[in-house]
Design a protein around this motif. Sequence first.
Motif, PDB file in Angstrom:
ATOM      1  N   GLN A 111      13.582 -37.534 -39.847  1.00 20.45           N
ATOM      2  CA  GLN A 111      13.855 -37.925 -38.472  1.00 20.45           C
ATOM      3  C   GLN A 111      13.392 -36.873 -37.460  1.00 20.45           C
ATOM      4  OE1 GLN A 111      17.845 -39.447 -37.666  1.00 20.45           O
ATOM      5  NE2 GLN A 111      18.113 -39.882 -39.838  1.00 20.45           N
ATOM      6  N   LEU A 112      13.615 -35.602 -37.780  1.00 20.11           N
ATOM      7  CA  LEU A 112      13.362 -34.541 -36.807  1.00 20.11           C
ATOM      8  C   LEU A 112      11.956 -33.956 -36.889  1.00 20.11           C
ATOM      9  CD1 LEU A 112      16.785 -32.700 -37.121  1.00 20.11           C
ATOM     10  CD2 LEU A 112      16.028 -34.131 -35.215  1.00 20.11           C
ATOM     11  N   MET A 113      11.360 -33.948 -38.087  1.00 19.81           N
ATOM     12  CA  MET A 113      10.046 -33.329 -38.267  1.00 19.81           C
ATOM     13  C   MET A 113       8.977 -34.326 -38.710  1.00 19.81           C
ATOM     14  SD  MET A 113      11.142 -29.725 -40.113  1.00 19.81           S
ATOM     15  CE  MET A 113       9.438 -29.198 -40.304  1.00 19.81           C
ATOM     16  N   GLY A 114       9.387 -35.543 -39.028  1.00 18.55           N
ATOM     17  CA  GLY A 114       8.417 -36.546 -39.458  1.00 18.55           C
ATOM     18  C   GLY A 114       7.923 -36.356 -40.879  1.00 18.55           C
ATOM     19  N   ILE A 115       8.700 -35.664 -41.721  1.00 14.74           N
ATOM     20  CA  ILE A 115       8.287 -35.405 -43.104  1.00 14.74           C
ATOM     21  C   ILE A 115       8.622 -36.616 -43.970  1.00 14.74           C
ATOM     22  CG2 ILE A 115       8.673 -33.979 -45.146  1.00 14.74           C
ATOM     23  CD1 ILE A 115       9.187 -31.619 -43.305  1.00 14.74           C
ATOM     24  N   GLU A 116       7.601 -37.191 -44.581  1.00 12.84           N
ATOM     25  CA  GLU A 116       7.787 -38.367 -45.429  1.00 12.84           C
ATOM     26  C   GLU A 116       7.668 -38.049 -46.919  1.00 12.84           C
ATOM     27  OE1 GLU A 116       8.655 -41.251 -44.350  1.00 12.84           O
ATOM     28  OE2 GLU A 116       8.191 -41.260 -42.213  1.00 12.84           O
ATOM     29  N   SER A 117       6.906 -37.033 -47.256  1.00 16.02           N
ATOM     30  CA  SER A 117       6.604 -36.763 -48.665  1.00 16.02           C
ATOM     31  C   SER A 117       7.778 -36.107 -49.387  1.00 16.02           C
ATOM     32  CB  SER A 117       5.362 -35.880 -48.775  1.00 16.02           C
ATOM     33  OG  SER A 117       5.514 -34.696 -48.021  1.00 16.02           O
ATOM     34  N   THR A 118       7.758 -36.234 -50.703  1.00 12.67           N
ATOM     35  CA  THR A 118       8.798 -35.683 -51.565  1.00 12.67           C
ATOM     36  C   THR A 118       8.510 -34.212 -51.862  1.00 12.67           C
ATOM     37  OG1 THR A 118       9.137 -37.835 -52.597  1.00 12.67           O
ATOM     38  CG2 THR A 118       9.944 -35.906 -53.811  1.00 12.67           C
ATOM     39  N   PRO A 119       9.505 -33.329 -51.779  1.00  9.95           N
ATOM     40  CA  PRO A 119       9.272 -31.909 -52.082  1.00  9.95           C
ATOM     41  C   PRO A 119       8.844 -31.716 -53.539  1.00  9.95           C
ATOM     42  CG  PRO A 119      11.406 -32.232 -51.008  1.00  9.95           C
ATOM     43  CD  PRO A 119      10.898 -33.583 -51.367  1.00  9.95           C
ATOM     44  N   ASP A 120       7.979 -30.746 -53.764  1.00 12.08           N
ATOM     45  CA  ASP A 120       7.570 -30.395 -55.124  1.00 12.08           C
ATOM     46  C   ASP A 120       8.566 -29.443 -55.771  1.00 12.08           C
ATOM     47  OD1 ASP A 120       4.837 -31.702 -55.257  1.00 12.08           O
ATOM     48  OD2 ASP A 120       4.605 -30.456 -53.463  1.00 12.08           O
ATOM     49  N   GLU A 121       9.322 -28.744 -54.956  1.00 13.78           N
ATOM     50  CA  GLU A 121      10.338 -27.811 -55.468  1.00 13.78           C
ATOM     51  C   GLU A 121      11.593 -27.959 -54.625  1.00 13.78           C
ATOM     52  OE1 GLU A 121      11.735 -25.701 -58.222  1.00 13.78           O
ATOM     53  OE2 GLU A 121       9.556 -25.391 -58.175  1.00 13.78           O
ATOM     54  N   ILE A 122      12.729 -28.110 -55.283  1.00 14.89           N
ATOM     55  CA  ILE A 122      14.018 -28.209 -54.604  1.00 14.89           C
ATOM     56  C   ILE A 122      14.982 -27.230 -55.263  1.00 14.89           C
ATOM     57  CG2 ILE A 122      15.987 -29.677 -54.013  1.00 14.89           C
ATOM     58  CD1 ILE A 122      14.129 -32.082 -54.131  1.00 14.89           C
ATOM     59  N   ILE A 123      15.583 -26.377 -54.448  1.00 16.30           N
ATOM     60  CA  ILE A 123      16.597 -25.438 -54.953  1.00 16.30           C
ATOM     61  C   ILE A 123      17.798 -25.523 -54.016  1.00 16.30           C
ATOM     62  CG2 ILE A 123      17.106 -23.073 -55.675  1.00 16.30           C
ATOM     63  CD1 ILE A 123      14.083 -22.526 -55.638  1.00 16.30           C
TER      64      ILE A 123
END
Length: 478
Positions: free
Chosen positions: A398-410
């Motif tokens: 919503q705030l940055m327009g990021i649609e893609s899935t992260p490759d790394e999540i911690i």
Amino acid sequence: MSPTTTDVAIVGAGIWGLAADHFLQRLAPHAQVRLFEAGLRAGGAISTIRQGDFLFEPGPNSLLDNSPELRRLLDDTGLAAQVVAARPEAAKNRFIVRGGRLRPLPMSPPGLLTSDLFSLGAKLRLAREPFVRRAAADAEETLAQFVLRRLGREFLDYAVDPFVSGTFAGVPDELCVRSAFRRLWELEQTHGSLIRGAIHKARERKKAAIASGDDDGAPAVQAGPSGKMLTFADGLQRLVATLAEPLGDRLATGLSLRSVRRTGEAFELHFDGETGRKIVTATNLLLTLPAHAYAEVDFDFDIPTQALGDIPYPPVIAVFFGYNKHPIADPTAGFGFLVPRVEQRRILGTLWNSSAYPGRAPEGGAAFTTYIGGRRQPEITEWEDDRLIEAVRDELQQLMGIESTPDEIILRRWPRAIPQYVMGHRTAMSTIDALEEAQPGLHIGGNFRGGISVGDCVSRAHETAQRIGARLARSTGR
């Protein structure tokens, strides 16, 4: 079991304890100093996680270069030559969410005049600030009361509130301005105005920069922190690792303090660890435990455990997203954004790690750390990991327009994160002063006393080391 005897025992090997030891080694090189840590590593909340080409710092992620003692520590250890400054374009670009959009935080008076973060009414209200009467020196105010009186509601909601959530993970309605933001309080008391005080301080810094040849052309008066934001190529853990490296067997980890007894001029400490109990006798004792931990230790003298236990430590969760390819086609350079409480979102803010510093993501990739919870929304920290991660993805979309899935999540949970300097904090600290007076050789440190930043802790550790060094000199005649 024969006790270990030492001149100085430091309980807690976070940045305060490590810095105090460092300064003591220079002030009293012949003194025996030992450190004891309940965890399995030194450094406390300062840690760095490297996952492939991604670097994540779940605790502190930057040093603010505005502490002489911190500069001295970096010089002493050779780390001054290794610091990495935040990219200039990132350091100068910070954002606040308003109306669901990221809006630049004005960093100078001209920027304020053209900013769409604040209304014309708020800007006109700011012009009255130099004429607002200062509070009585003995008045007690929350930060919210202070800001409303001097700057008005809009600056509280869209400047101060998000800043408080980004530093303390707190709310301005609770924090005591004199304890938590003493520099603000002093500006009013000394100059009668925040604006006049800021101009005076800026001129002093400008003169000092010109005299040292380090004038970078920055505006004389700016918003945000004064001083460069610094880190290291391999993260802030470099700082604590460098301080811990020379300790050798002077540092014992995996030992929890269970009791403290006064034995004449010394203290007898009892620790429990996986290998059994350890007894230590020390003529000088520095405790750097979290405030709530004192209730878990048995002292044979009076400790203000109630006052210490009343210091809140809200829960905070840090969620790291790493992308091999930047998820935004035309990314904006910046340090990140903060979310005001009035926006009613589920996050406190997001740091753009790879925008601020090099080496945080693969070339062409990106790294972001988002913070959740604090005093504002502690209930959200009880959510399951998957729900938290989905909430962060939704907010960043919503705030940055990021649609893609992260490759790394911690995801890293801090059940008790940052001490809150709430109303009554000064009274609590006066009980600590009285305790140290009543128990010669006892010193109480930690980020609940004298400031929460790394620089504050280093400065206070230096002061403590000086007091211990003076006491050692009196007892030995050196």
